[in-house]
Write a protein that holds these residues in place. Structure first.
Motif, mmCIF file in Angstrom:
data_model
loop_
_atom_site.group_PDB
_atom_site.id
_atom_site.type_symbol
_atom_site.label_atom_id
_atom_site.label_comp_id
_atom_site.label_asym_id
_atom_site.label_seq_id
_atom_site.Cartn_x
_atom_site.Cartn_y
_atom_site.Cartn_z
ATOM 1 N N THR A 260 -62.701 40.970 -62.277
ATOM 2 C CA THR A 260 -62.529 42.044 -61.286
ATOM 3 C C THR A 260 -61.186 42.210 -60.837
ATOM 4 N N GLY A 261 -60.512 41.192 -61.245
ATOM 5 C CA GLY A 261 -58.951 41.222 -60.764
ATOM 6 C C GLY A 261 -58.668 40.805 -59.332
ATOM 7 N N GLN A 262 -59.990 40.570 -58.665
ATOM 8 C CA GLN A 262 -59.854 40.161 -57.050
ATOM 9 C C GLN A 262 -58.977 38.862 -57.135
ATOM 10 N N ARG A 263 -58.489 38.873 -55.902
ATOM 11 C CA ARG A 263 -57.576 37.826 -55.547
ATOM 12 C C ARG A 263 -57.952 37.170 -54.311
ATOM 13 N N PRO A 264 -58.585 36.041 -54.489
ATOM 14 C CA PRO A 264 -59.243 35.320 -53.135
ATOM 15 C C PRO A 264 -58.335 35.082 -51.868
ATOM 16 N N ALA A 265 -58.712 35.294 -50.796
ATOM 17 C CA ALA A 265 -58.018 34.943 -49.781
ATOM 18 C C ALA A 265 -57.912 33.167 -49.767
ATOM 19 N N VAL A 266 -56.779 32.789 -48.884
ATOM 20 C CA VAL A 266 -56.696 31.231 -49.027
ATOM 21 C C VAL A 266 -57.863 30.485 -48.564
ATOM 22 N N ILE A 335 -50.330 29.836 -55.371
ATOM 23 C CA ILE A 335 -50.128 31.414 -55.804
ATOM 24 C C ILE A 335 -50.952 32.113 -54.544
ATOM 25 N N ALA A 336 -52.042 31.511 -54.267
ATOM 26 C CA ALA A 336 -52.687 32.029 -53.174
ATOM 27 C C ALA A 336 -51.944 32.069 -51.793
ATOM 28 N N LEU A 337 -51.409 31.188 -51.575
ATOM 29 C CA LEU A 337 -50.488 31.084 -50.350
ATOM 30 C C LEU A 337 -49.362 32.300 -50.589
ATOM 31 N N MET A 338 -48.387 32.291 -51.594
ATOM 32 C CA MET A 338 -47.668 33.335 -51.629
ATOM 33 C C MET A 338 -48.226 34.680 -51.493
ATOM 34 N N GLU A 339 -49.372 34.721 -52.222
ATOM 35 C CA GLU A 339 -49.762 36.482 -52.152
ATOM 36 C C GLU A 339 -50.178 36.406 -50.697
ATOM 37 N N GLU A 340 -51.021 35.780 -50.071
ATOM 38 C CA GLU A 340 -51.429 36.098 -48.821
ATOM 39 C C GLU A 340 -50.577 35.965 -47.740
ATOM 40 N N GLU A 341 -49.396 34.899 -47.730
ATOM 41 C CA GLU A 341 -48.652 34.934 -46.653
ATOM 42 C C GLU A 341 -47.079 35.234 -46.676
ATOM 43 N N ASN A 342 -47.151 35.836 -48.027
ATOM 44 C CA ASN A 342 -45.823 36.271 -48.391
ATOM 45 C C ASN A 342 -44.557 35.077 -48.278
ATOM 46 N N HIS A 346 -41.004 27.611 -52.654
ATOM 47 C CA HIS A 346 -40.703 26.234 -52.088
ATOM 48 C C HIS A 346 -41.617 26.197 -50.839
ATOM 49 N N GLU A 347 -42.073 27.289 -50.233
ATOM 50 C CA GLU A 347 -42.807 27.038 -48.935
ATOM 51 C C GLU A 347 -44.377 26.927 -49.307
#
Length: 408
Positions: A260-266, A335-342, A346-347
């Motif tokens: 589906t291309g869906q990206r899950p929340a963290v 990856i989920a952290l970068m996508e959701e929390e911008n 490194h972070e």
């Protein structure tokens, strides 16, 4: 120090993988591989006899009522508190995970060679057996199960763990091996009928038998499970099958995200990793070592909470190591952290390590409390779980499954 593989990896993933490798491969500050050194309330390396009071009912652990001795409670508070932040607040914390309890290269090599022979017989990874050998799954099981030096016991555990990895490769990850996320749920559903054998009406049983003989992954699971059954009791095999059902359901969830291309929340991804974790091989620690944790303790909610946290923490290290290998549409905690929390790469690595450490420190605290009321078998199971995590860390830091072939 080894670096993660950079073959065919996009620059962003490559940079993230290098940052992760710097943290994961450093064993200098690893806590002791012997869990008792963290939770003992007497001399180092020895648990007090009062941890196993006579007459306790292991089926009713009642952890809410446990009072920890003062010195033990202080030790656990210290273990549970996160490390103080560096002055700049940006340094990646040290990993709270032990190194290996036992490293016997000769034993690992023997198990590994036997595993490759079996893989050739069942037909998995044809033309790629040299790569399979280089991954060192026999070494993984030698490292994670220090409770035995019997190569046949270790081989039984190696076969099922390789079958698990192969199912992921063949059905979800590796397109050149026939993986197709659109078909993953249907394929895994049939495969589970091999893990937990289905008895069909006589007219149709031969079709299932033919499928197993002709499908290498199915044959790998059947022969691996038959070997494992030599060393498991009925309850131990039943709980392994139960955990495999959970794993296959989580792989179906991963396939749906790709379709589906869906990206899950963290939070959703962390729930996924709770189920798609290292529990199937990890819960074999007692069977491989030759003892059995009673079912009333294994399934006790407090016990399960403890070892599932360790299983999730262990697989988050895999998230960091495997990023340079996974498909572009796959996802990991960083990856989920970068996508959701911008956040920056490194972070994202820092947050992943912090989450891992929180889970592992909570495991230590809860393991100590459980040992106050549980049986000696429970104490050993929790100690072996801790040792499993240390062996897994060492394997992930060195295996060529995730590292360049020419890594030092």
């Amino acid at each position: 120090m080894s670096v993660l593989s950079r073959l065919s990896a996009p620059p962003a993933t490559d940079d993230l993988a290098r940052r992760a490798a710097a943290v994961l491969a450093d064993m200098g500050a690893a806590p002791a591989g012997d869990l008792s050194t963290l939770i003992a309330d007497s001399e180092p390396g020895r648990l007090p006899s009062t941890l196993f009071p006579i007459g306790d009912n292991p089926g009713a652990l009642g952890m809410a009522a446990v009072r920890l001795p003062s010195r033990l409670a202080a030790t656990l508070r210290e273990a549970a508190e996160p490390e103080p932040e560096e002055a700049d607040g940006d340094a990646i914390p040290e990993l709270f995970c032990p190194g290996p309890v036992r490293d016997d290269p000769a034993l690992g090599e023997e198990v590994n060679e036997r595993m490759v022979e079996w893989a050739e017989q069942v037909g998995i990874y044809p033309g790629r057996l040299d790569h399979l050998r280089a991954c060192g799954f026999g070494r993984l099981i030698m490292l994670t199960h220090p409770g035995t030096d019997d190569p046949d016991r270790l081989l039984a555990a190696t076969k099922v763990v390789v079958a698990e990895w192969a199912a992921d490769d063949y059905y979800l990850d590796e397109e050149e091996m026939g993986a197709d996320p659109h078909l993953a749920a249907a394929r895994l559903g049939v495969l589970y009928g091999v893990v937990d054998p289905v008895n069909l009406p006589q007219r149709y049983q031969h079709e299932l038998d033919r499928f197993i003989k002709e499908e290498p992954i199915a044959l790998a699971f059947r022969t691996g499970m038959e070997h494992l059954a030599k060393y498991t009791t009925v309850p131990q095999m039943g709980r392994f099958q139960h955990q495999m059902a959970i794993l296959f359901t989580a792989l179906d969830q991963n396939a749906s995200w790709r379709n589906t291309g869906q990206r899950p929340a963290v939070w959703e991804y962390l729930m996924h990793r709770h189920h798609n974790s290292y529990l199937p091989p990890m819960i074999l620690v007692d069977a491989v070592a030759g003892y059995e944790l009673p079912a009333q303790e294994f399934f006790d909610p407090a016990v399960r909470r403890a070892y599932t946290m360790a299983g999730t923490a262990a697989v988050l290290l895999n998230d960091l190591h495997s990023m340079s290998k996974e498909a572009d549409n796959d996802i990991s905690l960083p990856i989920a952290l970068m996508e959701e929390e911008n956040c920056t790469r490194h972070e994202a690595v820092k947050r992943t390590v912090e989450i891992h450490n929180e889970l592992m420190r909570r495991f230590v605290v809860e393991a100590a409390a459980l040992c106050l009321r549980g049986t000696p078998m429970l104490h050993r199971f929790l100690a072996d779980t801790w040792a499993w995590c240390g062996g897994s860390r060492e394997w992930h830091a060195t295996t060529k499954r995730y590292h360049a072939e020419n890594a030092a």
